[in-house]
Design a protein around this motif. Structure first.
Motif, PDB file in Angstrom:
ATOM      1  N   VAL A 145      -6.702   5.464   1.133  1.00 44.52           N
ATOM      2  CA  VAL A 145      -5.977   4.371   0.479  1.00 44.52           C
ATOM      3  C   VAL A 145      -6.046   3.166   1.418  1.00 44.52           C
ATOM      4  CG1 VAL A 145      -3.739   3.515  -0.304  1.00 44.52           C
ATOM      5  CG2 VAL A 145      -4.447   5.832  -0.895  1.00 44.52           C
ATOM      6  N   ASN A 148      -3.540   9.077   6.414  1.00 45.67           N
ATOM      7  CA  ASN A 148      -4.393   8.003   5.884  1.00 45.67           C
ATOM      8  C   ASN A 148      -5.143   7.310   7.010  1.00 45.67           C
ATOM      9  OD1 ASN A 148      -5.397   6.375   3.745  1.00 45.67           O
ATOM     10  ND2 ASN A 148      -3.888   4.779   4.200  1.00 45.67           N
ATOM     11  N   ASP A 180       0.832  -1.225   0.000  1.00 44.57           N
ATOM     12  CA  ASP A 180       0.000   0.000   0.000  1.00 44.57           C
ATOM     13  C   ASP A 180       0.856   1.260   0.000  1.00 44.57           C
ATOM     14  OD1 ASP A 180       0.096   0.580   3.079  1.00 44.57           O
ATOM     15  OD2 ASP A 180      -0.891  -1.367   3.053  1.00 44.57           O
ATOM     16  N   THR A 181       0.761   2.126   0.992  1.00 45.86           N
ATOM     17  CA  THR A 181       1.418   3.441   0.922  1.00 45.86           C
ATOM     18  C   THR A 181       2.939   3.368   0.972  1.00 45.86           C
ATOM     19  OG1 THR A 181       1.197   3.778   3.311  1.00 45.86           O
ATOM     20  CG2 THR A 181      -0.579   4.601   1.915  1.00 45.86           C
ATOM     21  N   SER A 200       2.289  12.123   2.332  1.00 44.57           N
ATOM     22  CA  SER A 200       2.246  10.700   2.669  1.00 44.57           C
ATOM     23  C   SER A 200       3.610  10.035   2.639  1.00 44.57           C
ATOM     24  CB  SER A 200       1.332   9.963   1.689  1.00 44.57           C
ATOM     25  OG  SER A 200       1.855  10.044   0.359  1.00 44.57           O
TER      26      SER A 200
END
Length: 479
Positions: free
Chosen positions: A354, A344, A208-209, A310
């Protein structure tokens, strides 16, 4: 009460509750709305808003030619559904990859469409209601379409039983959607809830991030090695030409040839993307290094998906193999980026912006990743394995390394094999074989990735695979 439920209740604690006295009526004010972001104000339209049907598969067979095809728009997202005449009762949801930042929404057919229809599977795919890197929309719209499957077919005159099994698969951002959709957190927080029975994320952003962290690290190390270490990442346009010239003697849409200094950068990138392994050099010298270059210079909000930065590079230790002093100097010089702590966070209006891939699932998952991928690197699979193991769910994940040099350049046969392995496993068969993605010596072996690579080309291969696989197989043959 589980931890996730507690967190959701805490997220709701900011609401103001008003109780009106008299008459016995309690009036509760709704919670304050979530903050807006740039993505929320963008408008998207299906490229085919009339929902016209799509064409039958070329070079078909009785199984494919006789399939029922349905297309339309659901909650602002275009969709396609295809059901073979001899349906086996199982539904496969397909999640497409990143579609850019345009306003037109398009649906993509699964690459294994022919195999699915010939073996009795129905499939469905959504365009999603938004473009950009909107995994939240991808999960919600894919789930909503799965839940609508029976209504769509019945309205078209073909009422069907509820699917006995529902699987999900996808490429790239669609691999992220696939991996996120099966998580406990997604089932708890999504507005449209689907319990999938198995999944095949391919070339997926399964970290993911952490992908955004990698891309930021790729930029700050390039700047540092080229002699502009503390230049703000948002000023990339000002230094792009000089950094590129310092690190590459040739840098085109298809080729990246590093300078002597660029060779150091190649070693840094090798370690950022999964460590020494076969085909890294082909991936670094190919077109996707330029694609990575094209991601540099952002403000950390992923084009308005977040409201706050982020990217975080603090956890990275950069390594130039064989150059201890150079590695130390690079780590001292490279710009350090720190993400906002709540960029997030959990939300009270559905999924995170996300969705996370936490490793909390207990269904069969078979993932695929090419070794030379620079865009969504092989290190994503290493992050995925560590997360799943940390949650005690390692027995549910099988990972396969493929000897491709670019992003998502699998043959159809490699994808079919992964899908069939997952289905057989989910149906009660033995757990299929996979690759060890964490042991450095294993990953670095010259034969790594040979077990599940299948260079046989078929009718439905992508142009990139047709153009590259024979060359790759000749340059890096398996025994």
């Amino acid at each position: 009460m589980n931890d996730l439920t507690s967190l959701r209740l805490l997220a709701l604690s900011g609401a103001v509750f008003l109780v009106a006295c008299g008459g016995g009526d309690d009036t509760v004010a709704p919670p304050a709305p979530e903050e807006a972001r740039a993505q929320d104000s963008r408008t998207f339209t299906p490229a085919d808003p009339t929902g016209a049907t799509f064409t039958a598969l070329a070079n078909g067979s009785p199984e494919t030619d006789g399939a029922s095809r349905y297309a339309g728009v659901l909650n602002g997202a275009a969709y396609r559904v295809e059901v073979p005449a001899a349906w086996n009762g199982k539904l496969v949801m397909y999640a497409h990859g990143y579609a850019g930042t345009g306003s037109a929404l398009g649906v993509q057919n699964p690459s294994i469409r022919r195999h699915l229809l010939q073996n009795g599977y129905a499939w469905a795919a959504s365009s999603y209601s938004k473009n950009y890197y909107d995994v939240r929309a991808g999960v919600e719209d894919t789930n909503a379409l799965a839940l609508e499957f029976n209504k769509i077919t019945a309205a078209a005159g073909r009422p069907l039983a509820v699917p006995t099994k529902t699987y999900i698969t996808g490429h790239s951002m669609g691999g992220h959607i696939t991996a996120a959709a099966i998580e406990d957190e997604a089932y708890t927080t999504a507005n449209h809830k689907v319990k999938y029975h198995g999944a095949v994320p391919m070339c997926g952003v399964v970290g993911d991030t952490e992908l955004f962290d990698y891309l930021a690290a790729a930029q700050v190390t390039a700047q540092a090695l080229a002699g502009v270490p503390k230049y703000p990442i948002g000023g990339w346009a000002d230094i792009k030409a000089s950094v590129t010239a310092n690190l590459f003697s040739t840098f085109t849409a298809s080729t990246a040839v590093p300078t002597a200094n660029g060779q150091k950068y190649a070693l840094v990138m090798q370690n950022l993307t999964g460590g020494p392994r076969p085909l890294f050099d082909l991936g670094f010298g190919g077109p996707y290094t330029g694609v990575v270059w094209g991601t540099f210079g952002g403000d950390g909000t992923v084009n308005g998906i977040f409201n706050k930065a982020s990217a975080d590079t603090n956890r990275f230790t950069y390594t130039i193999d064989g150059d201890t002093a150079g590695s130390t100097a690079l780590n001292d010089a490279a710009l350090k980026l720190t993400a906002a702590t709540d960029f997030n966070r959990l939300r009270r209006d559905g999924l995170r912006w996300v969705p996370k891939v936490n490793g909390e699932f207990k269904i069969p998952v078979v993932s695929l990743h090419t070794l030379g991928d620079m865009y969504v690197p092989f290190s994503m699979e290493q992050i995925y394995r560590r997360r799943v193991e940390a949650k005690g769910n390692g027995a549910w994940l099988v990972q396969r390394a493929i000897r491709g040099a670019a992003h998502c350049d699998f043959t159809v046969q490699e994808q079919v094999a992964a899908f069939d392995a997952m289905v057989a496993w989910e149906g009660g068969g033995a757990k299929p074989a996979g690759d060890d993605v964490l042991t450095p010596a294993t990953v670095a072996d010259t034969t790594y990735g040979c077990t599940f690579t299948n260079n046989t080309l078929g009718t439905d291969e992508s142009a990139a695979v047709n153009a590259s696989r024979a060359t790759i197989a000749a340059a890096r043959p398996c025994p």
